[in-house]
Scaffold this motif. Structure first.
Motif, PDB file in Angstrom:
ATOM      1  N   PRO A   1       9.438   4.172  -0.820  1.00 42.69           N
ATOM      2  CA  PRO A   1       9.608   2.841  -0.490  1.00 42.69           C
ATOM      3  C   PRO A   1      10.103   1.822  -1.666  1.00 42.69           C
ATOM      4  N   PHE A   2      10.278   2.484  -2.644  1.00 41.27           N
ATOM      5  CA  PHE A   2      10.663   1.554  -3.886  1.00 41.27           C
ATOM      6  C   PHE A   2      12.032   0.705  -3.306  1.00 41.27           C
TER       7      PHE A   2
ATOM      8  N   ALA B   1       0.691  -1.239   0.092  1.00 38.44           N
ATOM      9  CA  ALA B   1      -0.127   0.045  -0.009  1.00 38.44           C
ATOM     10  C   ALA B   1       1.047   1.118   0.002  1.00 38.44           C
ATOM     11  N   ALA B   2       2.017   1.254   0.857  1.00 37.82           N
ATOM     12  CA  ALA B   2       2.737   2.321   0.796  1.00 37.82           C
ATOM     13  C   ALA B   2       3.428   2.563  -0.618  1.00 37.82           C
TER      14      ALA B   2
ATOM     15  N   ASP C   1      26.041  -4.614   3.447  1.00 37.91           N
ATOM     16  CA  ASP C   1      25.478  -4.179   5.057  1.00 37.91           C
ATOM     17  C   ASP C   1      24.037  -5.009   5.132  1.00 37.91           C
ATOM     18  N   PHE C   2      24.038  -6.178   4.664  1.00 39.85           N
ATOM     19  CA  PHE C   2      22.962  -7.132   4.760  1.00 39.85           C
ATOM     20  C   PHE C   2      22.481  -7.205   6.414  1.00 39.85           C
ATOM     21  N   ASP C   3      23.558  -6.812   7.363  1.00 41.84           N
ATOM     22  CA  ASP C   3      22.872  -7.038   8.689  1.00 41.84           C
ATOM     23  C   ASP C   3      22.478  -5.716   9.278  1.00 41.84           C
ATOM     24  N   ASP C   4      22.089  -4.779   8.388  1.00 37.95           N
ATOM     25  CA  ASP C   4      21.735  -3.359   8.967  1.00 37.95           C
ATOM     26  C   ASP C   4      19.971  -3.688   9.172  1.00 37.95           C
ATOM     27  N   VAL C   5      19.439  -3.085  10.323  1.00 36.43           N
ATOM     28  CA  VAL C   5      18.098  -3.107  10.319  1.00 36.43           C
ATOM     29  C   VAL C   5      17.371  -1.829  10.051  1.00 36.43           C
ATOM     30  N   TYR C   6      16.156  -1.753   9.448  1.00 37.18           N
ATOM     31  CA  TYR C   6      15.321  -0.593   9.435  1.00 37.18           C
ATOM     32  C   TYR C   6      14.180  -0.855   9.869  1.00 37.18           C
ATOM     33  N   ILE C   7      13.613   0.286  10.484  1.00 33.72           N
ATOM     34  CA  ILE C   7      12.296   0.569  10.910  1.00 33.72           C
ATOM     35  C   ILE C   7      11.463   1.768  10.135  1.00 33.72           C
ATOM     36  N   TYR C   8      10.130   1.379   9.623  1.00 29.18           N
ATOM     37  CA  TYR C   8       9.518   2.310   8.910  1.00 29.18           C
ATOM     38  C   TYR C   8       8.246   2.820   9.695  1.00 29.18           C
ATOM     39  N   TRP C   9       7.894   3.913   9.876  1.00 29.83           N
ATOM     40  CA  TRP C   9       6.507   4.252  10.338  1.00 29.83           C
ATOM     41  C   TRP C   9       5.735   4.869   9.282  1.00 29.83           C
ATOM     42  N   ILE C  10       4.521   3.783   9.027  1.00 27.65           N
ATOM     43  CA  ILE C  10       3.613   3.957   7.702  1.00 27.65           C
ATOM     44  C   ILE C  10       2.273   4.713   8.233  1.00 27.65           C
ATOM     45  N   ASN C  11       2.109   5.780   8.107  1.00 23.72           N
ATOM     46  CA  ASN C  11       0.824   6.581   8.516  1.00 23.72           C
ATOM     47  C   ASN C  11      -0.369   5.831   7.838  1.00 23.72           C
ATOM     48  N   LYS C  12      -1.202   5.396   8.931  1.00 27.37           N
ATOM     49  CA  LYS C  12      -2.340   4.545   8.632  1.00 27.37           C
ATOM     50  C   LYS C  12      -3.383   5.265   7.622  1.00 27.37           C
ATOM     51  N   GLU C  13      -3.372   6.458   7.663  1.00 24.23           N
ATOM     52  CA  GLU C  13      -4.336   7.151   6.788  1.00 24.23           C
ATOM     53  C   GLU C  13      -3.993   7.370   5.531  1.00 24.23           C
ATOM     54  N   THR C  14      -2.625   7.748   5.208  1.00 17.26           N
ATOM     55  CA  THR C  14      -2.413   7.993   3.923  1.00 17.26           C
ATOM     56  C   THR C  14      -1.309   7.105   3.496  1.00 17.26           C
ATOM     57  N   SER C  15      -0.966   5.890   3.990  1.00 18.97           N
ATOM     58  CA  SER C  15       0.071   4.775   3.645  1.00 18.97           C
ATOM     59  C   SER C  15       1.348   5.283   3.101  1.00 18.97           C
ATOM     60  N   LEU C  16       1.719   6.554   3.660  1.00 21.77           N
ATOM     61  CA  LEU C  16       3.085   6.979   3.402  1.00 21.77           C
ATOM     62  C   LEU C  16       3.935   6.910   4.606  1.00 21.77           C
TER      63      LEU C  16
ATOM     64  N   GLY D   1       4.035  11.629 -10.775  1.00 20.59           N
ATOM     65  CA  GLY D   1       3.262  10.462 -10.011  1.00 20.59           C
ATOM     66  C   GLY D   1       4.101   9.660  -9.226  1.00 20.59           C
ATOM     67  N   VAL D   2       5.407  10.418  -8.855  1.00 14.84           N
ATOM     68  CA  VAL D   2       6.379   9.586  -8.116  1.00 14.84           C
ATOM     69  C   VAL D   2       6.401  10.755  -6.768  1.00 14.84           C
ATOM     70  N   ARG D   3       6.287  10.029  -5.730  1.00 15.90           N
ATOM     71  CA  ARG D   3       6.509  10.990  -4.453  1.00 15.90           C
ATOM     72  C   ARG D   3       8.011  11.066  -3.767  1.00 15.90           C
ATOM     73  N   PHE D   4       8.445  12.370  -3.638  1.00 13.98           N
ATOM     74  CA  PHE D   4       9.878  12.492  -2.977  1.00 13.98           C
ATOM     75  C   PHE D   4       9.603  13.375  -1.860  1.00 13.98           C
ATOM     76  N   VAL D   5      10.597  12.946  -0.967  1.00 12.52           N
ATOM     77  CA  VAL D   5      10.796  13.926   0.342  1.00 12.52           C
ATOM     78  C   VAL D   5      12.151  14.020   0.445  1.00 12.52           C
ATOM     79  N   ASP D   6      12.327  15.075   1.457  1.00 14.51           N
ATOM     80  CA  ASP D   6      13.457  15.368   2.102  1.00 14.51           C
ATOM     81  C   ASP D   6      13.566  14.802   3.381  1.00 14.51           C
ATOM     82  N   TYR D   7      14.804  14.832   4.070  1.00 10.67           N
ATOM     83  CA  TYR D   7      14.821  14.248   5.589  1.00 10.67           C
ATOM     84  C   TYR D   7      15.462  15.273   6.565  1.00 10.67           C
ATOM     85  N   ASN D   8      15.062  15.449   7.638  1.00 12.20           N
ATOM     86  CA  ASN D   8      15.753  15.679   8.903  1.00 12.20           C
ATOM     87  C   ASN D   8      16.556  14.428   9.415  1.00 12.20           C
TER      88      ASN D   8
END
Length: 246
Positions: free
Chosen positions: A118-119, A30-31, A156-171, A199-206
């Protein structure tokens, strides 16, 4: 009236149960849909990041990831593709020590990877797990853990990621990851300046860190909410161009 109210209750329970039963795969799918990831798979995308030019050409599994910059009077282009890594010095391929080639390859891949999230989260090496839902600044989030298998997972296969995906927007509003290079540590990123291009979403990050690198990744969003993280940098993509292959 009673029948109407009963129907509303059943609808609410049904929706709630449906959200609770969603798998990590369904949430990530969905994301990706919400972010236009299907377009990334057949697009040429270029942008500037910290005065370095980046370009990615993807075509249904085939890819060429580049970065180009000047060093003194020399022109350098790093290329990462299905065939491996190449460095061009003034348009001529040069031989590199394996250690340098691995480091440059990882650096190129990292910038391109974050630029189109999330591609990539459905790659064969990705292992997804749904963690407990969280509330951050009053918004409801799915929390997805990403790990990688050793085969196909890169250096870096042993790195771990966590994603917080907004339930309303799926972003994806936040992400965190642990890493092991350069002594290791953890980072937390807040998505900012969202924009959609063809049609592709881009963001910056802090980009943030926590002094205690042993902090569990899934607790970093709450630490951010409490103001416990230290801002390290901003990750801003500039001059983004997208061309979709028909």
């Amino acid at each position: 009236m009673r029948i109407f109210l009963a129907s509303l209750v059943l609808l609410f329970i049904s929706c709630n149960t449906s959200k609770k039963s969603q798998t990590a795969q369904e949430i990530v799918d969905a994301a990706m849909l919400a972010s236009g990831s299907e377009k990334v798979a057949k697009a040429t995308i270029s942008f500037k990041f910290r005065d370095i030019q980046y370009k990615a050409i993807r075509n249904q599994g085939r890819f060429l990831l580049e970065r180009s910059f000047k060093e003194n009077k020399d022109s350098i282009t790093d290329q990462l593709s299905n065939e491996g890594f190449t460095r061009l010095l003034n348009n001529q391929a040069i031989q590199l020590h394996d250690t340098l080639a691995t480091a440059y390859s990882g650096s190129v891949n990292s910038v391109h990877y974050f630029s189109v999230l999330p591609f990539g989260l459905n790659d064969m090496a990705v292992r997804k797990k749904r963690l407990a839902d969280q509330v951050v600044f009053g918004k409801d989030y799915y929390t997805i853990q990403i790990r990688f298998s050793e085969e196909g997972g890169g250096e870096d296969f042993d790195d771990v990621y966590i994603y917080w995906i907004n339930k309303e927007t799926s972003l994806i509003d936040y992400l965190a990851y642990s890493f092991h290079v350069n002594g290791g540590g953890v980072r937390f990123r807040e998505a900012t300046n969202p924009r959609t291009i063809k049609g592709v979403r881009f963001v910056d990050y802090n980009n943030y860190k926590k002094e205690n690198a042993l902090t569990d990744l899934e607790n970093l969003a709450k630490a951010f909410e409490k103001g416990e993280l230290q801002k390290l940098s901003e990750i801003n993509l500039e001059a983004i161009s997208v061309q979709i292959t028909p």
